[in-house]
Scaffold this motif. Structure first.
Motif: not given
Length: 477
Positions: A29-58
């Motif tokens: 089902d298309l929903a499986d693909l949507v949810l799978g990609i969403k999980e990966d992209l949101f993980e990327l989003g979290r990693n970007i946020l952490v890196e930006i905040l820690e870089e600014m702190d540095e």
């Protein structure tokens, strides 16, 4: 962000390619693909946020400007809920050399207050959902894989200051007829103390809306739409405060000299008729819903269609003496004292609002009919009173204002961010402008070209596994 994207380039894209291959091969089902990609992209989003905040702190830790005014105390880990889910990052605790409050400077730099546990984007999502559904569902949509309690949602809404955007008018509109319609909802409040004493305790948020009549271009056979509608309402200790808002809007929006009549429609409640004292050229019109309600109250127990028709004819005419005679006849045919009281109440209501009935016959072609009861149901009741929820006074006040704000086209984003801006302006901001500019400039240069053309899936002509898989499915060799 640079490291996050490089990591995604190396590992994340492969994961997405694998999920797309599986989807294409197995026909899931298309929903499986949507949810799978969403999980990966949101993980990327979290990693970007952490890196930006820690870089600014540095950058803050290494900054010469910072060293002139702030000393490093320690480094701590914290967490905050975002739309991507909860992120955890390390930031430095600083103390000012000249005395003052110790702070996590990177938090202040990005608009986070010391006790914030959710970011503003989450608050926006939560409030938006809670207006349309419930506090609980608002908490459920807080962030990916995470939610917050309905108590926390309620607190966010209770603490939100709702300010209608300033009305900007280039030129006042000229209209002959203007319509103002009003009604109120009845909302059950939480019971406190002696339950028996609180059984009938209700809040009554008021609703008023101004419009220019039926909009033929937007109306259909099944649905009537009103032209240039503007809503007002909420909980008011004094109805005069509500009517002052309405009058200020009319004065700003319309050329009063061009208006011949403003028809004020409603059920005849005293607070509605108070509007006649505030709105010039206004005339009261009794709305059809409540008139019909009292007609049915007066006649239903007799189960006689002729009596109902007699009363209707007398009111349609309208003939006050005829109405009185019909009521005499109804009372003679009524045996029960309880029913007689209901009939007398109906008669009193109709006669007390006689001028509002007469004008409908006199200005039949101008009056479009009052839909206030339907509007209250659509605007307030769906959220506040259709199912007893036990609201608090402040909950009704805030939610009714939020509903009005959204009905007028307001964006919750603007509301939340405006409040954050006000709080930042009133709080003592101790970061030097030069230091803020320095950190932002260093961060900007760091991330200027972080998303480069080396991402395999985006490289033109690159024969990736995904590329070949799609060609195979399409029958291309």
């Amino acid at each position: 962000m640079y490291n996050s994207i490089q990591h995604f380039n190396e590992f994340g894209v492969r994961k997405i390619e694998k999920k797309v291959k599986t989807f294409v091969r197995e026909g899931k089902d298309l929903a499986d693909l949507v949810l799978g990609i969403k999980e990966d992209l949101f993980e990327l989003g979290r990693n970007i946020l952490v890196e930006i905040l820690e870089e600014m702190d540095e950058h803050l830790r290494k900054s010469g400007l910072r060293k002139n005014n702030w000393e490093i105390v320690r480094k701590d880990e914290t967490g905050i809920l975002t739309t991507f889910g909860t992120i955890r990052y390390n930031r430095t605790y600083f103390k000012p050399k000249a005395g003052g409050k110790r702070k996590y400077l990177v938090d202040e730099l990005v608009g986070l207050k010391p006790h914030d546990r959710v970011s503003a984007d989450v608050v926006i999502n939560v409030v938006d959902e809670a207006i349309d559904s419930t506090y609980r569902k608002g908490g459920e949509v807080a962030g990916y894989l995470d939610e917050i309690s309905k108590q926390a949602v309620m607190n966010k809404i209770h603490n939100l200051k709702i300010i209608e955007p300033e009305l900007k008018v280039d030129k006042k509109r000229d209209v002959k007829i203007l319509y103002v319609e009003a009604d109120e909802d009845h909302v059950s409040l939480q019971r406190q103390g002696d339950e028996k004493d609180n059984q009938s305790k209700t809040a009554m948020p008021k609703l008023v809306y101004v419009h220019e009549g039926i909009d033929p271009e937007r109306s259909s056979k099944t649905r009537t739409r009103l032209k240039n509608i503007k809503y007002f309402g909420g909980m008011y200790k004094e109805s005069e405060d509500l009517w002052l808002e309405v009058m200020e809007y009319i004065d700003k929006q319309y050329n009063l000299d061009s208006i011949e009549t403003i028809y004020l429609s409603g059920d005849g409640a005293s607070w509605i008729k108070t509007g006649l004292d505030w709105i010039p050229k206004s005339k009261f019109v009794l709305d059809n819903y409540h008139l019909k309600k009292y007609m049915i109250t007066a006649t239903a127990h007799l189960n006689d269609e002729d009596i109902y028709q007699e009363l209707k004819d007398a009111l349609d005419w309208p003939d006050k003496d005829m109405v009185k005679e019909v009521f005499k006849k109804i009372l003679k045919l009524t045996d029960s004292e309880t029913k007689k009281k209901a009939v007398r109440d109906a008669r009193r209501y109709i006669l007390n609002n006689w001028h509002g009935i007469e004008i409908k016959a006199e200005k039949r072609d101008e009056i479009v009919g009052c839909s206030a009861e339907g509007h209250v149901s659509h605007v307030f009741s769906n959220r506040l009173s259709s199912r007893p929820k036990g609201w608090s006074q402040i909950g009704v006040a805030k939610m009714s204002k939020l509903i009005i704000y959204k009905k007028n086209g307001g964006k919750i984003y603007d509301l939340v961010m405006a409040q954050k801006l006000r709080e930042m302006e009133t709080s003592k901001h101790e970061l030097q402008d030069e230091l803020v500019k320095e950190v932002r400039k260093l961060s900007e240069s760091r991330y200027a070209n972080s998303w480069n053309s080396n991402l395999t899936v985006f490289t033109l002509g690159k024969k990736t596994g995904l590329f070949n898989e799609l060609r195979s499915v399409a029958g291309i060799r």
